[in-house]
Design an enzyme around this catalytic site. Structure first.
Site, PDB file in Angstrom:
ATOM      1  N   GLU A 259      -7.968  13.333   2.728  1.00  0.00           N
ATOM      2  CA  GLU A 259      -7.552  14.615   2.153  1.00  0.00           C
ATOM      3  C   GLU A 259      -7.992  15.828   2.965  1.00  0.00           C
ATOM      4  O   GLU A 259      -8.395  16.834   2.371  1.00  0.00           O
ATOM      5  CB  GLU A 259      -8.100  14.704   0.720  1.00  0.00           C
ATOM      6  CG  GLU A 259      -9.638  14.762   0.599  1.00  0.00           C
ATOM      7  CD  GLU A 259     -10.316  13.412   0.426  1.00  0.00           C
ATOM      8  OE1 GLU A 259      -9.732  12.399   0.850  1.00  0.00           O
ATOM      9  OE2 GLU A 259     -11.435  13.368  -0.107  1.00  0.00           O
ATOM     10  N   GLU A 291      -3.824  12.545  -2.614  1.00  0.00           N
ATOM     11  CA  GLU A 291      -4.449  13.458  -1.634  1.00  0.00           C
ATOM     12  C   GLU A 291      -4.235  14.912  -2.044  1.00  0.00           C
ATOM     13  O   GLU A 291      -5.091  15.766  -1.819  1.00  0.00           O
ATOM     14  CB  GLU A 291      -3.885  13.218  -0.230  1.00  0.00           C
ATOM     15  CG  GLU A 291      -4.014  11.786   0.281  1.00  0.00           C
ATOM     16  CD  GLU A 291      -5.393  11.166   0.111  1.00  0.00           C
ATOM     17  OE1 GLU A 291      -6.401  11.882   0.286  1.00  0.00           O
ATOM     18  OE2 GLU A 291      -5.466   9.957  -0.216  1.00  0.00           O
ATOM     19  N   HIS A 294      -6.774  16.095  -4.439  1.00  0.00           N
ATOM     20  CA  HIS A 294      -8.038  16.416  -3.764  1.00  0.00           C
ATOM     21  C   HIS A 294      -8.086  17.846  -3.234  1.00  0.00           C
ATOM     22  O   HIS A 294      -9.169  18.378  -2.986  1.00  0.00           O
ATOM     23  CB  HIS A 294      -8.243  15.481  -2.570  1.00  0.00           C
ATOM     24  CG  HIS A 294      -8.822  14.140  -2.913  1.00  0.00           C
ATOM     25  ND1 HIS A 294      -9.895  13.974  -3.746  1.00  0.00           N
ATOM     26  CD2 HIS A 294      -8.484  12.892  -2.487  1.00  0.00           C
ATOM     27  CE1 HIS A 294     -10.191  12.673  -3.825  1.00  0.00           C
ATOM     28  NE2 HIS A 294      -9.353  12.004  -3.081  1.00  0.00           N
TER      29      HIS A 294
HETATM   30 ZN   LIG Z   1      -9.206   9.994  -2.566  1.00  0.00          ZN
END
Ligand SMILES: [Zn+2]
Length: 830
Positions: A259, A291, A294
């Protein structure tokens, strides 16, 4: 190898505050190394004090602190001592750094399709000092200014928007404050598709040889990206904060994705070359939206120390499934969670390495890395589902928004997160968090009923906490009954004691299949009653809800792992139900479990050919009943190709004869067929090399290595073992492919001598490979298919040694635990 301890990190962040990084990378210095210059500005709370900077160079050229050269004695190979600090400081370090081949640091790969080189930075978890000198810990965040010199034909991407300022010269825009582990630069002749959404510039990128599939799949990738942005913007009430959003599909990537703010890296097997299945696209979409979660949770608000990184993963795991379900075409995302993710965590709970979701001490960075497992992802996500059941969804989301606003661009801990939840719910969540987050272990849930004249007369839910980890976990879930394809009852309940009477079930009709946790809301080992287990072969396929079928499949597979259900009974369920299954997560995950674990480990060697024949027959039937060219037909064809013993059919498919629709010229499918033929010894290195000539790509190379390693003869095994354990400069992916192939042979005699060699040769790889890459090799190369007490005995001896690195030790503990499950099953069922 120095390994930052928590106390060192706490002392350093109490002493200093990093205000800016300037990083200059010169990637135009050949294929093995690059030049790195770091200028780090930081303040010091106690002038005169000392600290240290992290860097792992090939060769250190020069280091200065406040303009004064630091002599060589201040550098131990990984840390530069900084003494006599001022209130305001500037340290400058120039060094030659090595490119990596293990996916950590600045990885450089060569694409055999066109001999082009590609680099990408992966700084997680403590690999940033392999790229630039830094204070490498998650709570010293600072903005970055990065410049890159690269070969003129390359493009450069990074955390900040990249601008080409001259031939081979690139400047990246100043970033927001970032933790060191998010640093990335991707550079190479990547090809790109650019787009825009809601004011956010988007880019997707991959190797030049993947241009056609990247462009073909761009719209799907970008659609998921757009839908996820819209959903997160509305849910969190906060816009994406990191400028442009690039997704770079990079070669030989260890994890699914990383990420990095503004520049996510993803494994490039996600750019599917050939025919693709629903399940594959769902998995890629799940990674994309994971991702993206994140960006807020992890990147904007970063955990103080590695012990709380689980919260990032638990949150992203939960949020990606929620988003796919609520905002995209993948309304079956939670079924996929039940089949692909939760069994991973249930397996982890059965191992001696199990640990609480939160609160593991993580005394140093490397020990924290060991806990990135099915507990941190799948169990953590399931506990968030239970938290939402406990406090309500609107309250949960309000708490998340409060948490993000309060700690934006900074760091936070579990206490901060739970504090936000307590504020928004007005509830004391201490005991809930103690039971669910701070105690390891999996409760068993079962239902006992009595009946009279077809009606339930009493029902008792039993919750059995594990002996080793007693806890008082409240479980909210539902119980459903099905007979002949009809749901005959469903009740919702919250169980907060070890024995609960359920009066709401009294008077309901008895059912052929009774499924506790039918909507899969809780985290528990579901013990199906004996009548339900017995009825599964005839009744399971008629259950109309995929979610409920997934819970049954998982309960059956867990029952096999726990030596409670005969693996032959699971095979019988497969024989009747698998070919009729419509949900593709179920089809694929059951198929994977059978071929990777149940048949090779739980079924005795003498019965394995028969078990594969059952599977091949079911897969052929599924193929017959699927629409030609459909995703389901493709999954079925792959499992025929994996499990069939019909060498005429397989050879025909390898040559392109009578292929199922849509598979002509599909290299990936041809390798599935060739893999089976190679395992049988029906083709050898000459045929494999000929196939590689036709598919001279990164993927083809890996599949050829795996096929060669899987050949059931002594020469092939000797060659493959030497390739895995000798010093041949093999990449992380090549080692994985060789290890994946190695332990196959119908006659185990050819493998026996390698069991003791595993325990000497694989630990000896430590230091040659990064721990992240080594963990995978050690797991894949473990003699899992050698289900003998002597293998377990050798594991036990190895674990008594003091010289194993954390990754190797953990891989052996986990693989040994799975091996012992198979031994226990064979002891019960033969
Ligand atoms: Zn992750």
């Amino acid at each position: 190898m120095a390994n930052l301890t928590r106390s060192e990190a706490e002392a350093r962040s109490a002493l200093i505050d990093v205000t800016a990084y300037r990083v200059e990378l010169d990637l135009d210095q050949g294929a093995t190394s690059f030049e790195s210059s770091s200028t780090v500005r930081f303040t010091c709370a106690q002038p005169g004090a000392s600290t240290f900077l992290d860097v792992k160079p090939h060769r250190l050229h020069r280091a200065t602190l406040n303009g004064v050269e630091i002599d060589g004695a201040g550098f131990d190979g990984q840390r530069i001592a900084l003494t006599g600090l001022s209130a305001e400081n500037e340290v400058v370090v120039t060094a030659t750094m090595s490119y990596s081949k293990d996916g950590q640091g600045l990885h450089r790969a060569i694409d055999p399709a066109d001999d082009q080189h590609y680099a990408y930075g992966h700084s997680f978890l403590d690999a940033a000092p392999r790229v630039f000198a830094c204070f490498d810990q998650p709570d010293l965040k600072a903005p970055y200014d990065v410049t890159v010199t690269a070969p003129p034909e390359w493009i450069v991407l990074g955390n900040g928007a990249a601008t080409r300022t001259g031939e081979g010269s690139w400047v990246l825009a100043t970033t927001k404050p970032l933790a060191t582990y998010f640093f990335t630069v991707c550079a190479g002749p990547y090809v790109s598709v650019a787009a825009e959404h809601d004011g956010i510039p988007l880019g997707i990128h991959a190797r030049a040889s993947l241009r056609e599939p990247l462009e073909r799949q761009a719209e799907q990738i970008l659609t998921i990206t757009r839908q996820s942005f819209d959903y997160y913007h509305s849910l969190f009430g906060m816009r994406y904060p990191f400028g442009e959003y690039h997704q770079v599909f990079v070669p030989e990537f260890n994890a699914g994705a990383m990420e990095n703010p503004g520049c996510v890296t993803l494994r490039d097997q996600y750019v599917f070359r050939g025919a693709t299945t629903h399940d594959e696209v769902l998995t890629r979409s799940n990674t994309i939206t994971h991702e993206m979660a994140h960006m807020w949770f992890g990147d904007l608000v970063t955990m103080q120390w590695w012990d709380d990184l689980w919260l990032n993963e638990s949150f992203a795991e939960y949020m990606s499934h929620r988003t796919l379900f609520a905002a995209t075409e993948f309304t079956d995302a939670w079924v996929d969670s039940s089949m692909a993710r939760k069994p991973w965590g249930y397996g982890a709970e059965r191992m001696p390495s199990t640990h609480p979701v939160a609160g593991s001490t993580a005394p140093d960075a490397q020990s924290a890395l060991q806990n990135f497992d099915g507990i941190s992802y799948a169990k953590g996500s399931a506990t968030l589902v239970q938290l939402i059941e406990h406090i309500g969804d609107a309250v949960f989301i309000a708490g998340v928004a409060d948490y993000l606003r309060s700690h934006a661009y900074g760091n936070a801990s579990l206490a901060d997160f739970m504090g936000a939840m307590e504020r928004s719910s007005g509830k004391d969540l201490q005991s809930w968090a103690d039971a669910w987050l701070r105690t390891a272990g999996l409760d068993a849930i079962s239902l006992e009923t009595t009946s009279d004249q077809g009606l339930i007369t009493s029902a008792t839910v039993r919750r059995t906490p594990p002996d080793l980890y007693p806890a008082d976990r409240p479980h909210s879930f539902d119980i459903a009954g099905f007979s002949y394809g009809t749901e005959v009852f469903r009740v919702a309940t919250t169980v907060d004691r070890n024995e609960s009477i359920l009066p709401e079930l009294e008077g309901k009709p008895i059912a052929s299949l009774v499924i506790p946790n039918a909507a899969d809301l809780t985290w528990a080992n579901i013990k199906l009653d004996a009548a339900t287990v017995a009825a599964a072969p005839t009744e399971l396929s008629s259950v109309p809800l995929a979610q409920a079928r997934a819970v049954v499949w998982t309960a059956l597979m867990d029952g096999v792992a726990l030596a409670e259900i005969d693996p032959r009974h699971l095979l019988a369920v497969m024989a009747t139900s698998w070919a009729k299954e419509s949900n593709q997560s179920i089809i694929n995950r059951v198929g994977l479990q059978m071929t990777l674990r149940i048949i090779p480990q739980f079924i005795p060697l003498s019965e394995q050919a028969g078990a594969y024949a059952v599977m091949a027959k079911a897969a052929a039937s599924m193929l017959d009943q699927s629409e030609p060219g459909s995703s389901r037909a493709l999954v079925a064809a792959r499992y025929v190709a994996t499990s069939s013993a019909d060498e005429d059919l397989l050879r025909g498919w390898a040559f392109g004869d009578q292929l199922p629709e849509g598979l002509a010229g599909d290299s990936d499918f041809r390798w599935v067929v060739l893999g089976n033929l190679a395992r049988r010894g029906a083709i050898g290195p000459i045929e494999i090399d000929a196939a590689l000539e036709r598919d001279h790509t990164m993927q083809g190379n890996l599949k050829a290595l795996q096929a060669k390693a899987s050949a059931p003869d002594a020469l092939a095994k000797e060659w493959a073992w030497e390739q895995i354990t000798g010093d041949h400069g093999r990449s992380n992916y090549e080692l994985n492919a060789l290890s994946n192939g190695f332990w196959h042979a119908a006659d185990h005699d050819v493998l026996l001598s390698y069991v003791p060699r595993y325990f000497t040769d694989v630990p000896a790889l430590s230091g040659r490979l990064g721990e992240d890459a080594l963990a995978r090799v050690a797991a894949l190369a473990f003699p899992s298919n050698m289900v003998e007490q002597s293998t377990a005995d050798q594991s036990a001896s190895a674990l008594a040694r003091a010289d194993l690195t954390a990754s190797v030790r953990r891989a052996i503990i986990d693989a040994d635990s799975e091996l012992r499950e198979a031994l226990a099953s064979r002891a019960v069922f033969g």
